[in-house]
Scaffold this motif. Sequence first.
Motif, short mmCIF file in Angstrom:
data_model
loop_
_atom_site.label_atom_id
_atom_site.label_comp_id
_atom_site.label_asym_id
_atom_site.label_seq_id
_atom_site.Cartn_x
_atom_site.Cartn_y
_atom_site.Cartn_z
N ASP A 112 0.83 -1.20 0.00
CA ASP A 112 0.00 0.00 0.00
C ASP A 112 0.87 1.25 0.00
O ASP A 112 1.91 1.31 0.67
CB ASP A 112 -0.88 0.03 1.25
CG ASP A 112 -2.02 -0.96 1.18
OD1 ASP A 112 -2.44 -1.31 0.07
OD2 ASP A 112 -2.49 -1.39 2.26
N GLU A 114 0.16 3.90 1.47
CA GLU A 114 0.15 4.46 2.82
C GLU A 114 1.31 3.91 3.65
O GLU A 114 1.91 4.63 4.45
CB GLU A 114 -1.19 4.16 3.51
CG GLU A 114 -2.37 4.92 2.97
CD GLU A 114 -2.94 4.30 1.68
OE1 GLU A 114 -2.51 3.17 1.33
OE2 GLU A 114 -3.80 4.94 1.06
N ASN A 204 0.83 -7.92 2.51
CA ASN A 204 2.11 -7.56 1.90
C ASN A 204 3.00 -8.81 1.83
O ASN A 204 4.07 -8.87 2.40
CB ASN A 204 2.77 -6.45 2.71
CG ASN A 204 4.09 -5.99 2.13
OD1 ASN A 204 4.37 -6.14 0.94
ND2 ASN A 204 4.94 -5.42 2.98
N LYS A 225 -5.71 -1.01 -5.93
CA LYS A 225 -4.49 -1.75 -6.25
C LYS A 225 -4.21 -1.67 -7.75
O LYS A 225 -5.09 -1.49 -8.55
CB LYS A 225 -4.63 -3.22 -5.83
CG LYS A 225 -4.77 -3.40 -4.35
CD LYS A 225 -3.56 -2.91 -3.60
CE LYS A 225 -3.68 -3.19 -2.09
NZ LYS A 225 -2.57 -2.63 -1.34
#
Length: 225
Positions: A112, A114, A204, A225
């Motif tokens: 991500d 973030e 992840n 994504k």
Amino acid sequence: MQEYVIIVAGGSGSRMKSDIPKQFLLVNGLPVLMHTLHAFRNYSSSLHIILVLPENQFEFWQSLCEQHQFAESYLLVAGGETRFNSVKNGLDTITSQEGLVAVHDGVRPVIDKEIIADSFLKAAEFGAAVVSVPLKDSIRRVDEKGNVALDRSLFRLIQTPQTFRLNWMRKAFAHAYQPVFTDCASVLEFEGYPIHLIEGAYENIKITTPEDLKWAEVYLQSPGK
């Protein structure tokens, strides 16, 4: 402060039971490595991306880029005999005196933006930011005497990106390779730098086995994504 990422992709397809290195296997129509590069470019258009591949894979990679019309901007660098050497080769291409450097596995495509942003933010503050997640399962230590239960709350699973101040990286990677170097955090720790852990995500995943590909397909279909 300038931001860099060194994406290291030197794996084989042995545990995948594939003749094609795992970073080139297709997930949702694109090679794994292209998803990873997309993720970091999606984080920032100004991010300096350094892709480290074995030199004997350059030609195949370029053919995949042409086939899939892949046009992300990055610097391609030849890898070394070990992951340590590959990261060092990427690091040696950076001419700036100051900056932040993330190192990421090429076969972790479900990252991500973030988390990427947090890794750079925390590395700027603490000097190091290493992505990790708590253990879900019970663990036991096994030796020649038997096995014993351990407190899983005392342990973390380490992921990438692992992000550091550029000057810390340069000093740590000036050492010769040591067998205890399992990742960049261990290299920085060997030099005496503190390792600050940040929160990662279970999705992840590092693609290593065939079932990992199936999970990546699901995760990469998620919104954003």
